[in-house]
Design an enzyme around this catalytic site. Sequence first.
Site, PDB file in Angstrom:
ATOM      1  CG  ASN A  36      58.517  79.727  53.764  1.00 17.27           C
ATOM      2  OD1 ASN A  36      59.063  79.235  52.777  1.00 17.27           O
ATOM      3  ND2 ASN A  36      57.477  79.169  54.361  1.00 17.27           N
TER       4      ASN A  36
ATOM      5  CD  GLU B 276      51.303  80.719  44.874  1.00 18.07           C
ATOM      6  OE1 GLU B 276      52.514  80.709  45.138  1.00 18.07           O
ATOM      7  OE2 GLU B 276      50.583  79.719  44.958  1.00 18.07           O
TER       8      GLU B 276
ATOM      9  CE  LYS C 136      54.656  81.274  53.595  1.00 18.04           C
ATOM     10  NZ  LYS C 136      53.489  80.963  52.811  1.00 18.04           N
TER      11      LYS C 136
ATOM     12  CG  HIS D  90      49.138  78.434  48.998  1.00 19.15           C
ATOM     13  ND1 HIS D  90      48.177  78.468  49.976  1.00 19.15           N
ATOM     14  CD2 HIS D  90      50.270  77.978  49.579  1.00 19.15           C
ATOM     15  CE1 HIS D  90      48.708  78.068  51.121  1.00 19.15           C
ATOM     16  NE2 HIS D  90      49.985  77.761  50.907  1.00 19.15           N
TER      17      HIS D  90
ATOM     18  CG  ASP E  42      49.124  84.401  47.832  1.00 21.43           C
ATOM     19  OD1 ASP E  42      49.891  85.049  48.561  1.00 21.43           O
ATOM     20  OD2 ASP E  42      48.676  83.274  48.137  1.00 21.43           O
TER      21      ASP E  42
ATOM     22  CB  SER F 125      54.724  78.657  47.478  1.00 25.18           C
ATOM     23  OG  SER F 125      53.797  77.713  47.011  1.00 25.18           O
TER      24      SER F 125
ATOM     25  CG  HIS G 116      56.556  82.414  48.789  1.00 29.63           C
ATOM     26  ND1 HIS G 116      57.252  81.814  49.808  1.00 29.63           N
ATOM     27  CD2 HIS G 116      55.382  81.757  48.686  1.00 29.63           C
ATOM     28  CE1 HIS G 116      56.527  80.814  50.290  1.00 29.63           C
ATOM     29  NE2 HIS G 116      55.389  80.760  49.632  1.00 29.63           N
TER      30      HIS G 116
HETATM   31  C1  PLP Z   1      52.230  80.410  52.966  1.00 28.76           C
HETATM   32  C2  PLP Z   1      51.282  80.815  51.911  1.00 28.76           C
HETATM   33  C3  PLP Z   1      49.994  81.221  52.223  1.00 28.76           C
HETATM   34  C4  PLP Z   1      49.438  81.113  53.611  1.00 28.76           C
HETATM   35  O1  PLP Z   1      49.951  82.050  54.470  1.00 28.76           O
HETATM   36  P1  PLP Z   1      49.940  81.758  56.044  1.00 28.76           P
HETATM   37  O2  PLP Z   1      50.090  83.065  56.677  1.00 28.76           O
HETATM   38  O3  PLP Z   1      51.088  80.826  56.308  1.00 28.76           O
HETATM   39  O4  PLP Z   1      48.609  81.105  56.333  1.00 28.76           O
HETATM   40  C5  PLP Z   1      49.198  81.689  51.218  1.00 28.76           C
HETATM   41  N1  PLP Z   1      49.627  81.733  49.949  1.00 28.76           N
HETATM   42  C6  PLP Z   1      50.856  81.315  49.599  1.00 28.76           C
HETATM   43  C7  PLP Z   1      51.281  81.395  48.183  1.00 28.76           C
HETATM   44  C8  PLP Z   1      51.720  80.829  50.568  1.00 28.76           C
HETATM   45  O5  PLP Z   1      52.920  80.391  50.229  1.00 28.76           O
END
Ligand code: PLP
Length: 368
Positions: free
Chosen positions: A36, A169, A232, A122, A198, A173, A201
Amino acid sequence: MRSIDQELKAIRQQGLWRKLSPQPRCGADAHNFASNDYLGLAQHPALTEAFHEGLKIHGHGAAASRLVCGTSAAHVQLEAAIADLKSTKRALTFSSGYATAMGIIPALLDKNDFIIVDKLSHACLIDAAKLSGATLRVFPHNHLGKLENLLESIRAKHGSEPRILIATESVFSMDGDVCPLREIVDLKNRFDAWLLLDEAHGFGVLGANGAGLAEELGLQSQIDLQMGTLSKAAGLSGGFVAASSSFIDLLINRARSFIYSTAPPPALAHAGCFAVNLIRSTKGQQLRHRLQQNIALLTDQKTPIIPHILGSNKKALAASEKLSQAGFLVPAIRFPTVPRNTARLRISLSAVHSESAIIDLKKHLSTL
Ligand SMILES: *Cc1c(COP(=O)(O)O)cnc(C)c1O
């Protein structure tokens, strides 16, 4: 007791076996389409140097939780930089994105409240929703009509008192599509709900300054809780949420994954601050431009996550293996990360991929 060996056997039989395979380096490189690391910051020399500098100034271990004596100047600066980029009053950092969700949702909701999540959200949003004890409702992916119905029926049955949190989100993801953010904001305003977005990404990838989809659509001021991760596009690790002062004060007092966990290393926070500033700099803009050029070689979407859906676990695993033999690292994604019978290859692009590697990959994909 139920046997562990039989459980492991069943996992294997369903084609769902997972194992760890160490990679020589895990950032995006010529043939790694699994990470990522959208901007190539995971191995960026200036960021490496900032990490070293952080170590020299602050040492490594934080040695205590944030509320005891683990808050360093670096944590404070990082949170100010995130709040500034996100156009919010304040921000709070956690040890991971997962821990961020686990902290926020149970801090805000209890069994009298409601949380409504997109079906493809997620795992951290779902797990946190369950932990909170609030009533969990799920709407089909990006389905505004169903979201509206849920909001309407909760308010009709339970009145204006319960808290309702919509969690979704910005960039999904495993599918790389985006949520209809403007419409979701309209709905949450109409029904007096909160929105947790969230941007795991979207951060670093979308928006003129790289703040995410909310910035790109000019909606940052409308979103109650803008969540993200430095793991990421920022090439480090650690989660964050940007929000109003009252939300942040409540989280500092109530978010258990924040209160009862040792502060992330201050050197990491120091590097995080550098990464956030890099993301919004001219250099960051150039990297986003490169990334968009790379994306355009494979698809007409605007996000760097490109799913290639194959259906069965077996097909996805075979395709991933075939690409691996041709020298490309492209992971097969299976249930429960994605719904059953939608196993897929997940290609993630980075600003540091070369045009020739992407064109080469495209050729191989067309033979699957
Ligand atoms: C990767 C991810 C997370 C978690 O983040 P980390 O820092 O890796 O724990 C949370 N939400 C989404 C949508 C993700 O892709």
